[in-house]
Design a protein around this motif. Structure first.
Motif, PDB file in Angstrom:
ATOM      1  N   ILE A 126      25.841   9.595 -43.746  1.00 17.35           N
ATOM      2  CA  ILE A 126      25.686  10.384 -45.031  1.00 17.35           C
ATOM      3  C   ILE A 126      24.843   9.885 -46.088  1.00 17.35           C
ATOM      4  O   ILE A 126      24.073  10.314 -46.694  1.00 17.35           O
ATOM      5  CB  ILE A 126      27.098  10.501 -45.880  1.00 17.35           C
ATOM      6  N   GLU A 127      24.911   8.495 -46.016  1.00 16.33           N
ATOM      7  CA  GLU A 127      23.870   7.729 -46.947  1.00 16.33           C
ATOM      8  C   GLU A 127      22.440   7.931 -46.121  1.00 16.33           C
ATOM      9  O   GLU A 127      21.559   8.064 -47.169  1.00 16.33           O
ATOM     10  CB  GLU A 127      24.182   6.144 -46.935  1.00 16.33           C
ATOM     11  N   LYS A 128      22.330   7.768 -45.068  1.00 18.11           N
ATOM     12  CA  LYS A 128      21.047   8.301 -44.496  1.00 18.11           C
ATOM     13  C   LYS A 128      20.507   9.679 -44.880  1.00 18.11           C
ATOM     14  O   LYS A 128      19.355   9.956 -44.973  1.00 18.11           O
ATOM     15  CB  LYS A 128      20.963   8.102 -42.990  1.00 18.11           C
ATOM     16  N   ALA A 129      21.360  10.646 -44.650  1.00 15.24           N
ATOM     17  CA  ALA A 129      20.981  11.979 -44.893  1.00 15.24           C
ATOM     18  C   ALA A 129      20.769  12.202 -46.364  1.00 15.24           C
ATOM     19  O   ALA A 129      19.779  13.073 -46.562  1.00 15.24           O
ATOM     20  CB  ALA A 129      22.317  12.841 -44.596  1.00 15.24           C
ATOM     21  N   ILE A 130      21.453  11.460 -47.305  1.00 19.10           N
ATOM     22  CA  ILE A 130      20.947  11.563 -48.756  1.00 19.10           C
ATOM     23  C   ILE A 130      19.413  11.068 -48.872  1.00 19.10           C
ATOM     24  O   ILE A 130      18.619  11.854 -49.604  1.00 19.10           O
ATOM     25  CB  ILE A 130      21.937  10.831 -49.464  1.00 19.10           C
ATOM     26  N   ASP A 131      19.216  10.053 -48.485  1.00 21.15           N
ATOM     27  CA  ASP A 131      17.948   9.162 -48.453  1.00 21.15           C
ATOM     28  C   ASP A 131      16.772  10.388 -47.752  1.00 21.15           C
ATOM     29  O   ASP A 131      15.692  10.614 -48.248  1.00 21.15           O
ATOM     30  CB  ASP A 131      17.776   7.958 -47.872  1.00 21.15           C
ATOM     31  N   ARG A 132      17.500  11.010 -46.686  1.00 25.55           N
ATOM     32  CA  ARG A 132      16.145  11.789 -45.888  1.00 25.55           C
ATOM     33  C   ARG A 132      15.842  13.109 -46.958  1.00 25.55           C
ATOM     34  O   ARG A 132      14.722  13.355 -47.145  1.00 25.55           O
ATOM     35  CB  ARG A 132      16.746  12.232 -44.644  1.00 25.55           C
ATOM     36  N   TRP A 133      17.035  13.510 -47.364  1.00 23.20           N
ATOM     37  CA  TRP A 133      16.837  14.928 -47.947  1.00 23.20           C
ATOM     38  C   TRP A 133      16.193  14.619 -49.425  1.00 23.20           C
ATOM     39  O   TRP A 133      15.443  15.569 -49.827  1.00 23.20           O
ATOM     40  CB  TRP A 133      18.202  15.566 -48.401  1.00 23.20           C
ATOM     41  N   TYR A 134      16.181  13.525 -50.098  1.00 25.89           N
ATOM     42  CA  TYR A 134      15.717  13.173 -51.228  1.00 25.89           C
ATOM     43  C   TYR A 134      14.108  12.807 -51.078  1.00 25.89           C
ATOM     44  O   TYR A 134      13.482  13.409 -51.688  1.00 25.89           O
ATOM     45  CB  TYR A 134      16.417  11.600 -51.833  1.00 25.89           C
ATOM     46  N   LEU A 135      13.752  12.246 -50.081  1.00 27.68           N
ATOM     47  CA  LEU A 135      12.599  11.908 -49.723  1.00 27.68           C
ATOM     48  C   LEU A 135      11.802  13.139 -49.316  1.00 27.68           C
ATOM     49  O   LEU A 135      10.539  13.300 -49.756  1.00 27.68           O
ATOM     50  CB  LEU A 135      12.016  10.885 -48.819  1.00 27.68           C
ATOM     51  N   ALA A 136      12.641  14.097 -48.755  1.00 27.84           N
ATOM     52  CA  ALA A 136      12.088  15.487 -48.241  1.00 27.84           C
ATOM     53  C   ALA A 136      11.631  16.277 -49.655  1.00 27.84           C
ATOM     54  O   ALA A 136      10.464  16.916 -49.774  1.00 27.84           O
ATOM     55  CB  ALA A 136      12.555  16.041 -47.418  1.00 27.84           C
ATOM     56  N   ALA A 137      12.802  16.224 -50.599  1.00 32.61           N
ATOM     57  CA  ALA A 137      12.449  16.995 -51.886  1.00 32.61           C
ATOM     58  C   ALA A 137      11.367  16.451 -52.676  1.00 32.61           C
ATOM     59  O   ALA A 137      10.576  17.097 -53.210  1.00 32.61           O
ATOM     60  CB  ALA A 137      13.789  16.761 -52.675  1.00 32.61           C
ATOM     61  N   LEU A 138      10.948  15.052 -52.612  1.00 31.89           N
ATOM     62  CA  LEU A 138       9.975  14.234 -53.328  1.00 31.89           C
ATOM     63  C   LEU A 138       8.607  14.909 -52.583  1.00 31.89           C
ATOM     64  O   LEU A 138       7.735  15.180 -53.371  1.00 31.89           O
ATOM     65  CB  LEU A 138      10.037  12.909 -53.188  1.00 31.89           C
ATOM     66  N   GLN A 139       8.576  14.860 -51.418  1.00 35.43           N
ATOM     67  CA  GLN A 139       7.378  15.239 -50.569  1.00 35.43           C
ATOM     68  C   GLN A 139       7.088  16.731 -50.984  1.00 35.43           C
ATOM     69  O   GLN A 139       5.903  17.141 -51.063  1.00 35.43           O
ATOM     70  CB  GLN A 139       7.335  15.262 -49.227  1.00 35.43           C
ATOM     71  N   LYS A 140       7.949  17.750 -50.927  1.00 38.44           N
ATOM     72  CA  LYS A 140       7.797  19.140 -51.461  1.00 38.44           C
ATOM     73  C   LYS A 140       7.104  19.029 -52.729  1.00 38.44           C
ATOM     74  O   LYS A 140       6.477  20.050 -53.149  1.00 38.44           O
ATOM     75  CB  LYS A 140       9.071  19.750 -51.357  1.00 38.44           C
ATOM     76  N   GLN A 141       7.279  18.188 -53.682  1.00 38.00           N
ATOM     77  CA  GLN A 141       6.596  18.235 -54.992  1.00 38.00           C
ATOM     78  C   GLN A 141       5.480  17.107 -55.009  1.00 38.00           C
ATOM     79  O   GLN A 141       5.007  17.078 -56.097  1.00 38.00           O
ATOM     80  CB  GLN A 141       7.898  17.681 -55.975  1.00 38.00           C
ATOM     81  N   TYR A 142       5.012  16.745 -53.804  1.00 33.85           N
ATOM     82  CA  TYR A 142       3.864  16.071 -53.865  1.00 33.85           C
ATOM     83  C   TYR A 142       4.066  14.777 -54.474  1.00 33.85           C
ATOM     84  O   TYR A 142       3.177  13.970 -54.873  1.00 33.85           O
ATOM     85  CB  TYR A 142       2.673  16.602 -54.404  1.00 33.85           C
ATOM     86  N   LYS A 143       5.140  14.237 -54.342  1.00 34.88           N
ATOM     87  CA  LYS A 143       5.623  12.873 -54.653  1.00 34.88           C
ATOM     88  C   LYS A 143       6.115  12.017 -53.644  1.00 34.88           C
ATOM     89  O   LYS A 143       6.274  12.462 -52.422  1.00 34.88           O
ATOM     90  CB  LYS A 143       6.852  12.744 -55.607  1.00 34.88           C
ATOM     91  N   ASP A 144       6.274  10.619 -54.002  1.00 35.58           N
ATOM     92  CA  ASP A 144       6.713   9.870 -52.637  1.00 35.58           C
ATOM     93  C   ASP A 144       7.625   8.681 -53.344  1.00 35.58           C
ATOM     94  O   ASP A 144       7.458   8.248 -54.636  1.00 35.58           O
ATOM     95  CB  ASP A 144       5.854   9.253 -51.873  1.00 35.58           C
ATOM     96  N   ASN A 145       8.209   7.993 -52.498  1.00 30.72           N
ATOM     97  CA  ASN A 145       9.032   6.663 -52.781  1.00 30.72           C
ATOM     98  C   ASN A 145       8.997   5.830 -51.616  1.00 30.72           C
ATOM     99  O   ASN A 145       9.672   5.820 -50.732  1.00 30.72           O
ATOM    100  CB  ASN A 145      10.319   6.876 -52.926  1.00 30.72           C
ATOM    101  N   ILE A 146       7.716   4.860 -51.531  1.00 31.40           N
ATOM    102  CA  ILE A 146       7.261   4.078 -50.548  1.00 31.40           C
ATOM    103  C   ILE A 146       8.383   3.301 -49.857  1.00 31.40           C
ATOM    104  O   ILE A 146       8.779   2.986 -48.812  1.00 31.40           O
ATOM    105  CB  ILE A 146       6.053   3.501 -50.757  1.00 31.40           C
ATOM    106  N   SER A 147       8.990   2.546 -50.953  1.00 29.07           N
ATOM    107  CA  SER A 147       9.837   1.450 -50.703  1.00 29.07           C
ATOM    108  C   SER A 147      11.014   1.908 -49.981  1.00 29.07           C
ATOM    109  O   SER A 147      11.524   1.444 -49.019  1.00 29.07           O
ATOM    110  CB  SER A 147      10.248   0.665 -52.011  1.00 29.07           C
TER     111      SER A 147
END
Length: 809
Positions: free
Chosen positions: A763-784
């Motif tokens: 679940i923790e991995k899925a949260i990070d995964r969907w969060y990063l995907a939501a950022l990329q959809k907005q042309y953002k990122d969280n490299i760390s």
């Protein structure tokens, strides 16, 4: 036999006639002594439907019901000597379980109500039996001494637990706090506040013995116990205990002459101050022994207690020989006046106000002089706020069940429905409010009138004895009953069956010689006494039968659990639980265990008969225990195992009306709504599963609103223990729903609070995964965060890209 051939009948000092029934008296006295000495070591017989608590309670109830039959023999023998006051008191006592029976029809838990009726019956029977027994002065004195000496055993046992010599589960609790550790002593009761009530009664009783004894060796023996008792009281950390101690000292002044009043006040103050200086070292030793037992702190602790007790005894013994006789002589003239015994009653009240003032001065200017244990307990207001909330909620329940109440266990079942925040408490923390909730105005009125009659008669008799300068009789009974009941105004001591039986034993002992003349002294009441004897006999037999069934089913259930633990054959377990159910005790815990076994069998075999039997069992147990959380849990499990998601959703919705602060239910509703929406979406990729996903968002908004509401209750400690906020699974499901609907900003917002740079669970991995995907959809990122997630699993890169490209693919 006399010369005419008739049986010899003697007369006791209380006016009760008795013949050759001394053997029965002695046997009853021995049984009650055995009970008061041994029973507290069964966790104080705390009432709980858990099978581990149930067995000792009903084993002792079975034992005491046999004692009750002996008591009926004694009652019948003395039927011609009992007065109208006795008949009234016995009838009122028997009305208590009768009011419980009246509440049974409307009870919210049939099984708990049945058990409380059995307990209520034994309380009433013990009142009657003790009252008949203690009319003989010798047996009264014996029982009073037995109660006190048994208390000394409990105190010494608690001290031995601190020193590491004895080991008893939860005899002491050490809780980490912001400033270190909170230490509380509970001894055999496993609840510090209940132990405090018991210690108060023991301390006042010991002080009373010291004041009235003329034998020096007894004086020294009683004095030796004062320090361990007072130290144990301070180690309980009970604020209500200290308040009750002060109230009990004030009450006791009414029964003492002025020199005895001064003695009690000085003795209590000296002992309290000495133990206050001992408190911090003993707390440190208790924490050290709890965390890492060793010989050195145990030796130090025992030395502190022994030296302090000997020093106090020596000092007080010297004062008794020199100072107190002089004081008595000086006050001898003043004591001739009847009003003199009331002149010092106001002194402790004044001292209390002065003590509060001194405490505040010390707290602000010299805090290092106050023991840390005392300072932490007194300055903490969280538990006070919690109890005020309990009391408000209990009154809400009473307003809905005003006449006969909810039945036994009603608060435990209904509290979750009425509570204003997600606390967990099976008790109201007030015996009288809980009684009002569970037995309504009718039961509460009977209880108050019964107790008022007993206490009034005791005080009335005392006033007559005071005019003749006689020492109060049966005072230990009065002290124990008063201390425990007063403390119970703000706590649940009476939920310990041992303490509740002890109180009713003491009430019976107090009522030995209530009235000397007038309306209540008529003793031509043979027929009412015979009827009461019949009722007592039938009731005792019923309790014996019911207790035997409960104990038999309990033993069978333990055997079934052992079978289930040693063998994975569910058929054997099913046969065992069927045998348990054959006792017909209607214990919901046994029925629920049977349902759990049926669900396992259905899951393994897919045999519909197991499913059908589980459904029938659930329907039955829901009728008798509709507010039982475990019943709803098993019904949910049954629907899930049968792959009935929509029905599982309906069951969870219904249970939410009863448990509105259970975050797990919101999690289930949101998760099932997400799954059902996904199922619709899987049938038609172009469909919009808005109905189910809108429901998920609706429940998420409810969780958010309730979470915001809790911010106004920041003073309540239990909110930190039972937080009500979106779980990881809730946030994940809501984040995914927003993402799939194209609301990437909302998805990011919901998931942000739950991201984890070191994810471990899926679940923790899925949260990070969907969060990063939501950022990329907005042309953002969280490299760390992206790099950390890839370190946990290289496949995450492809999974994230798949979500960005389109989760439908």
């Amino acid at each position: 036999m006399n010369k005419s051939g008739h049986k010899t009948i003697k007369k006791s000092d209380s006016g009760l006639q008795y013949d050759n029934s001394v053997f029965i008296n002695g046997l009853i006295a021995a049984c009650l002594t055995f009970f008061v000495a041994i029973a507290p070591f069964n966790k104080g017989l705390f009432y709980s439907t858990n099978y581990t608590f149930e067995k000792p309670i009903f084993a002792w109830i079975l034992f005491l019901s046999i004692v009750s039959i002996l008591g009926t023999c004694l009652l019948y023998v003395n039927k011609s000597s009992l007065t109208r006051a006795s008949v009234i008191a016995y009838t009122a006592a028997l009305l208590l379980p009768l009011s419980m029976i009246l509440s049974y029809n409307a009870s919210v838990s049939k099984y708990m109500s049945q058990q409380y009726i059995l307990i209520g019956c034994i309380l009433a029977f013990m009142f009657v039996v003790t009252n008949v027994l203690t009319r003989r002065t010798g047996f009264s004195s014996w029982l009073q001494c037995s109660i006190v000496i048994a208390g000394y055993g409990v105190v010494l046992f608690g001290i031995l637990n601190i020193l590491g010599v004895a080991s008893y589960p939860d005899a002491m609790t050490v809780t980490p706090t912001a400033s270190g550790f909170d230490f509380r002593l509970s001894s055999v009761f496993q609840y510090a506040n209940a132990y405090a009530a018991y210690l108060i009664a023991l301390f006042i009783s010991t002080a009373y013995f010291i004041i009235h004894t003329s034998k020096r060796w007894l004086y020294a023996a009683y004095s030796l116990m004062l320090v361990p008792i007072m130290l144990s009281l301070l180690l309980t950390g009970s604020r209500n205990g200290l308040l009750t101690l002060a109230v009990m000292i004030v009450i006791m002044l009414y029964f003492l002459n002025i020199s005895q009043q001064i003695t009690l006040i000085l003795m209590s103050a000296a002992c309290f101050l000495l133990c206050l200086f001992m408190l911090d070292p003993m707390v440190a030793i208790g924490i050290e022994m709890h965390n890492s037992p060793s010989t050195a702190p145990a030796t130090k602790g025992s030395s502190i207690i022994i030296i302090s007790s000997l020093a106090f005894t020596g000092l007080w013994f010297s004062l008794n020989l020199k100072l107190l006789p002089v004081l008595q002589k000086k006050l001898q003239y003043f004591e001739k006046f009847h009003f003199s015994r009331y002149t010092l009653v106001v002194t402790p009240i004044i001292l209390c106000f002065l003590g509060i003032a001194v405490f505040f001065v010390l707290q602000f200017y010299f805090p290092y002089l106050i023991p840390e244990q005392v300072l932490n307990r007194i300055t903490s207001i969280s538990s006070i706020s919690e109890r005020i909330m309990f009391y408000k909620d209990s009154l809400k329940i009473f307003m809905d069940y005003p006449l006969t109440g909810t039945g036994g266990g009603g608060w435990q079942m209904l509290a979750t429905t009425y509570q204003e925040y997600p606390y967990k408490s099976a008790q109201v923390h007030s015996y009288f409010l809980q009684y009002l909730v569970e037995y309504g105005f009718l039961g509460f009125a009977i209880l108050i009138l019964f107790m008022a009659f007993i206490f009034y008669s005791y005080i009335y008799n005392h006033r007559l004895e005071a005019k003749e300068n006689k020492a109060p009789k049966h005072m230990i009974f009065f002290i124990f009953a008063s201390a425990i009941l007063i403390h119970s105004i703000f706590d649940f001591n009476m939920s310990f069956v041992y303490l509740s039986i002890l109180v009713f034993i003491c009430l019976g002992g107090m009522f030995t010689s209530p009235f000397q003349k007038g309306y209540f002294t008529n003793n031509n009441l043979k027929i009412p006494i015979i009827l009461l004897t019949f009722a007592l006999s039938i009731g005792s037999i019923v309790i014996i039968v019911q207790s035997s069934r409960i104990l038999g089913s309990n033993d069978a259930f333990r055997a079934t659990l052992q079978t289930a633990g040693s063998s994975k054959d569910n058929q054997k377990t099913k046969a065992g639980i069927d045998y348990v159910l054959s006792y017909g005790t209607n214990n919901p815990n046994y029925t629920l265990y049977n349902i759990a076994v049926l669900i396992q069998l259905f899951s393994q075999t897919k045999d519909k008969s197991y499913y059908d039997e589980a459904v029938r069992s659930l329907q039955t147990v829901r009728l008798s225990d509709p507010y039982n959380r475990d019943v709803w849990e098993q019904e949910f499990n049954l629907k899930i195992n049968n792959n009935e998601l929509e029905k599982a959703f309906e069951v969870t919705q219904q249970s939410l009306n009863i448990f509105p602060w259970d975050i797990k239910l919101y999690e289930r509703l949101i998760n099932i709504s997400y799954q059902l929406g996904n199922l619709e979406r899987a049938k038609d990729a172009n469909s919009n599963p808005s109905v189910w996903w809108d429901k998920a968002l609706l429940y998420f908004n409810i969780v958010t609103e309730k979470n915001n509401k809790l911010k106004s209750y920041t003073a309540i400690e239990q909110i930190n223990n039972f937080p009500f906020s979106p779980t990881n699974l809730i946030s994940l499901n809501i984040g995914i729903i927003h993402f799939l609907r194209g609301n990437y900003t909302e998805s990011e917002k919901v998931l942000f609070d739950k991201i984890n740079f070191y994810p471990k669970s899926d679940i923790e991995k899925a949260i990070d995964r969907w969060y990063l995907a939501a950022l990329q959809k907005q042309y953002k990122d969280n490299i760390s965060l992206y790099n950390q997630l890839l370190l946990s699993d290289n496949k995450e890169k492809e999974l994230i890209q798949g979500l960005v490209d389109g989760p439908n693919k």
